[in-house]
Design a protein around this motif. Sequence first.
Motif, PDB file in Angstrom:
ATOM      1  N   LYS A 195      -6.644  -0.061  -6.983  1.00 59.21           N
ATOM      2  CA  LYS A 195      -5.838   0.924  -6.262  1.00 59.21           C
ATOM      3  C   LYS A 195      -5.423   0.425  -4.883  1.00 59.21           C
ATOM      4  O   LYS A 195      -4.457   0.930  -4.300  1.00 59.21           O
ATOM      5  N   LYS A 196      -6.160  -0.572  -4.353  1.00 56.94           N
ATOM      6  CA  LYS A 196      -5.868  -1.092  -3.027  1.00 56.94           C
ATOM      7  C   LYS A 196      -5.126  -2.422  -3.059  1.00 56.94           C
ATOM      8  O   LYS A 196      -4.749  -2.948  -2.010  1.00 56.94           O
ATOM      9  N   LYS A 197      -4.930  -2.976  -4.244  1.00 55.67           N
ATOM     10  CA  LYS A 197      -4.213  -4.243  -4.347  1.00 55.67           C
ATOM     11  C   LYS A 197      -2.715  -4.025  -4.114  1.00 55.67           C
ATOM     12  O   LYS A 197      -2.182  -2.962  -4.432  1.00 55.67           O
ATOM     13  N   PRO A 198      -2.027  -5.025  -3.549  1.00 59.56           N
ATOM     14  CA  PRO A 198      -0.610  -4.841  -3.206  1.00 59.56           C
ATOM     15  C   PRO A 198       0.289  -4.677  -4.430  1.00 59.56           C
ATOM     16  O   PRO A 198       0.125  -5.378  -5.433  1.00 59.56           O
ATOM     17  N   LEU A 199       1.218  -3.736  -4.328  1.00 57.44           N
ATOM     18  CA  LEU A 199       2.211  -3.487  -5.372  1.00 57.44           C
ATOM     19  C   LEU A 199       3.567  -3.327  -4.688  1.00 57.44           C
ATOM     20  O   LEU A 199       3.798  -2.340  -3.994  1.00 57.44           O
TER      21      LEU A 199
END
Length: 250
Positions: A195-199
């Motif tokens: 949920k905190k990884k870059p998208l």
Amino acid sequence: MKILVPIKRVVDYNVKVRPTSDGTDVDITNAKMSINPFCEIAVEEAVRLKEQGVATEVIVVSIGDAKCHEQLRAAMALGADRAIHVDAATNLEPLAIAKCLKALVDKESPEIVLLGKQSIDGDNNQTGQMLAALWNVGQGTFASEVKIVDGAAHVTREIDGGLQTLKLKLPAVITTDLRLNEPRYAKLPHIMKAKKKPLDTLTIDELGIDGATRVKLVKTAPPAQRQAGIKVPDIDTLIEKLKNEAKVIA
């Protein structure tokens, strides 16, 4: 080494799909959606290559509406490092998808593009081959084994009567088959981290891609129901029916 993994949002393979009442498309209302199974195999293989120390970064990309974020997060929970969403309001055709991926290849400069051989909804089996042609690199399709040796990809693929192993100079395009691996299940801590990884989100206009459709879906219909079998009293009656009714023998 950087690996780019395109994934597609499709109806879950366990769901029995039905056509809409007017037969214009498949009814996906309230249907469970998931990562295309062949794409999930590609994600797993890319993550394994990273775990082996071969790859340094795994990037997943999906083309579609904002609902694709769910599948991109799922792929990052499986081990991908970051994600790119190409916002497209309509279902793009394989050539347009390949052009989008080529634009991303120019932007990200991956050594390998690893993708499923086909999606279970369209069954086109075209995107990987078209991307390789646009990119002007080698391709290894229907991979059942992938090894990176001395800066080259060794791809084993099943063919009629045996196995074929290709040595591809990198960069290259590799499409995955079912026997390549068995995808892992995402663990709860990894789901939370995803949920905190870059998208990042791009549009097809930013990539300079024409998303116009050139193929028209005429009709969608369920397969014909299988008819009940019959019993025949003797072999002569069987032959007569096979010859005159089924017309499978002369």
